[in-house]
Design a protein around this motif. Structure first.
Motif, short mmCIF file in Angstrom:
data_model
loop_
_atom_site.label_atom_id
_atom_site.label_comp_id
_atom_site.label_asym_id
_atom_site.label_seq_id
_atom_site.Cartn_x
_atom_site.Cartn_y
_atom_site.Cartn_z
N MET A 1 0.85 -1.18 0.00
CA MET A 1 0.00 0.00 0.00
C MET A 1 0.89 1.22 0.00
N ASP A 2 0.75 2.02 -1.04
CA ASP A 2 1.48 3.27 -1.12
C ASP A 2 0.80 4.14 -2.16
N ARG A 3 1.20 5.37 -2.23
CA ARG A 3 0.61 6.27 -3.22
C ARG A 3 1.03 5.89 -4.62
N LYS A 4 2.23 5.36 -4.76
CA LYS A 4 2.73 4.94 -6.06
C LYS A 4 3.79 3.87 -5.85
N LEU A 5 3.77 2.84 -6.67
CA LEU A 5 4.77 1.79 -6.57
C LEU A 5 5.74 1.92 -7.74
N ASN A 6 7.01 1.62 -7.47
CA ASN A 6 7.99 1.61 -8.55
C ASN A 6 8.64 0.23 -8.58
N SER A 7 9.57 0.04 -9.49
CA SER A 7 10.18 -1.28 -9.65
C SER A 7 10.90 -1.72 -8.37
N GLY A 8 11.52 -0.79 -7.66
CA GLY A 8 12.19 -1.15 -6.41
C GLY A 8 11.21 -1.67 -5.36
N ASN A 9 10.03 -1.05 -5.27
CA ASN A 9 9.01 -1.54 -4.34
C ASN A 9 8.57 -2.95 -4.70
N VAL A 10 8.39 -3.20 -5.98
CA VAL A 10 7.96 -4.53 -6.44
C VAL A 10 9.02 -5.57 -6.12
N ILE A 11 10.27 -5.26 -6.40
CA ILE A 11 11.36 -6.20 -6.12
C ILE A 11 11.46 -6.48 -4.62
N ASP A 12 11.34 -5.44 -3.80
CA ASP A 12 11.37 -5.64 -2.35
C ASP A 12 10.25 -6.56 -1.88
N ALA A 13 9.03 -6.31 -2.36
CA ALA A 13 7.88 -7.14 -1.96
C ALA A 13 8.05 -8.58 -2.44
N LEU A 14 8.47 -8.76 -3.68
CA LEU A 14 8.65 -10.11 -4.19
C LEU A 14 9.78 -10.84 -3.45
N SER A 15 10.84 -10.13 -3.13
CA SER A 15 11.95 -10.74 -2.38
C SER A 15 11.46 -11.26 -1.03
N ASP A 16 10.69 -10.43 -0.32
CA ASP A 16 10.14 -10.86 0.97
C ASP A 16 9.26 -12.09 0.81
N LEU A 17 8.41 -12.09 -0.21
CA LEU A 17 7.52 -13.24 -0.42
C LEU A 17 8.30 -14.50 -0.78
N PHE A 18 9.33 -14.36 -1.60
CA PHE A 18 10.13 -15.52 -1.99
C PHE A 18 10.88 -16.08 -0.80
N ILE A 19 11.33 -15.23 0.12
CA ILE A 19 12.00 -15.70 1.33
C ILE A 19 11.02 -16.50 2.18
N LEU A 20 9.78 -15.99 2.31
CA LEU A 20 8.77 -16.67 3.14
C LEU A 20 8.22 -17.94 2.50
N ARG A 21 8.00 -17.91 1.18
CA ARG A 21 7.27 -19.00 0.53
C ARG A 21 8.03 -19.75 -0.54
N GLY A 22 9.24 -19.33 -0.81
CA GLY A 22 10.03 -19.96 -1.86
C GLY A 22 9.79 -19.27 -3.21
N ILE A 23 10.68 -19.58 -4.14
CA ILE A 23 10.60 -18.95 -5.46
C ILE A 23 9.44 -19.54 -6.25
#
Length: 94
Positions: A1-23
């Motif tokens: 949730m943010d006013r605008k997402l950029n590629s860095g935000n997407v990479i950060d979120a995906l990295s966190d999810l991959f750590i929790l749930r695997g690639i």
């Protein structure tokens, strides 16, 4: 949730999810600028995932997400008053 997402935000979120749930084998995405950014595409290739692109004007290709996007304002946003962006981020994440 943010006013605008950029590629860095997407990479950060995906990295966190991959750590929790695997690639994931595939990442389904639309043509939003944050997902078609070269940095995101490079990162997806680097972690050996693939993309499953949603064609413009084809919401049925990702019905779960589209359904959630349609219900979210009615079920949550219209019933809450947020006094700051941070408050909204915390409540939505919960």
């Amino acid at each position: 949730m943010d006013r605008k997402l950029n590629s860095g935000n997407v990479i950060d979120a995906l990295s966190d999810l991959f750590i929790l749930r695997g690639i994931l084998s595939f990442i389904r995405h639309d043509n939003g600028p944050e997902f078609v950014a070269e940095a995101v595409q490079d990162w997806i290739r680097a972690v050996s995932a693939k993309t499953a692109y949603i064609e413009p004007g084809s919401p049925w290709q990702n019905g779960y997400c589209e359904s959630s996007n349609a219900r979210f304002p009615d079920e949550f946003l219209n019933g809450e008053i947020f006094y700051s962006l941070r408050e909204a981020q915390i409540l939505i994440e919960e």
